[in-house]
Design a protein around this motif. Sequence first.
Motif, short mmCIF file in Angstrom:
data_model
loop_
_atom_site.label_atom_id
_atom_site.label_comp_id
_atom_site.label_asym_id
_atom_site.label_seq_id
_atom_site.Cartn_x
_atom_site.Cartn_y
_atom_site.Cartn_z
N UNK A 95 2.62 5.84 -6.88
CA UNK A 95 4.09 5.61 -6.34
C UNK A 95 5.13 5.23 -7.25
N UNK A 96 5.97 6.09 -7.34
CA UNK A 96 6.89 6.00 -8.44
C UNK A 96 8.31 5.39 -7.91
N UNK A 97 8.50 5.44 -6.60
CA UNK A 97 9.31 4.74 -5.95
C UNK A 97 10.77 5.30 -6.43
N UNK A 153 1.64 -6.18 -7.22
CA UNK A 153 2.16 -5.34 -6.47
C UNK A 153 2.57 -3.98 -7.28
N UNK A 154 3.27 -4.33 -8.51
CA UNK A 154 3.79 -3.37 -9.34
C UNK A 154 2.33 -2.48 -9.97
N UNK A 155 1.42 -3.20 -10.45
CA UNK A 155 0.17 -2.49 -10.88
C UNK A 155 -0.37 -1.63 -9.81
N UNK A 156 -0.47 -2.09 -8.40
CA UNK A 156 -1.14 -1.42 -7.30
C UNK A 156 -0.27 -0.04 -7.09
N UNK A 157 1.06 -0.23 -6.99
CA UNK A 157 2.09 0.95 -6.92
C UNK A 157 1.72 1.96 -8.23
N UNK A 158 1.65 1.40 -9.15
CA UNK A 158 1.22 2.41 -10.32
C UNK A 158 0.05 3.33 -10.31
N UNK A 166 0.96 -1.24 0.03
CA UNK A 166 0.01 0.14 -0.08
C UNK A 166 0.74 1.22 -0.06
N UNK A 167 0.32 2.46 -0.03
CA UNK A 167 1.09 3.57 0.02
C UNK A 167 1.86 3.73 1.16
N UNK A 168 1.84 3.18 2.27
CA UNK A 168 2.74 3.28 3.48
C UNK A 168 3.79 2.55 3.18
#
Length: 137
Positions: free
Chosen positions: A95-97, A86-91, A56-58
């Motif tokens: 969240x670009x990390x 997980x990659x899809x959720x981050x995008x 998640x964002x955290x």
Amino acid sequence: MERVPILKIGDMLLVSIQVDMSDQTAVQLQEDLAERIVATGCHGVIIDITALDIVDSFVGRMLSTIASISKVLDAETVVVGMRPAVAITLVELGLSLNGIRTALNVERGMELIAAAHADEDEFAFDDEPDAETTASS
């Protein structure tokens, strides 16, 4: 409170996140990792998130913060083992990390860190005057 193990492998530290990240666990990991980077002088940190089903964002912010801390302490961070979901959720979360390199597995992550460290060593040697140049001046 659970602690995330940090293993030293050569010139790198391997962090394998196998637990749900609470605020306390994340803060403890940041402190433990910073101390280990300084104590060992390692130039690379691999964070294995293979066991995480959900990021998640955290957790995304925590990974970015760890990468920033590591960078300040002269260590490159690579996140490995990211599942497609997980990659899809981050995008989707936006969240670009920033500042974090990724690799599919630990082996590839180690190669990225080794290559980055070799480039730094080459750059450091290029800055030093050659013995022949100095002697002939």
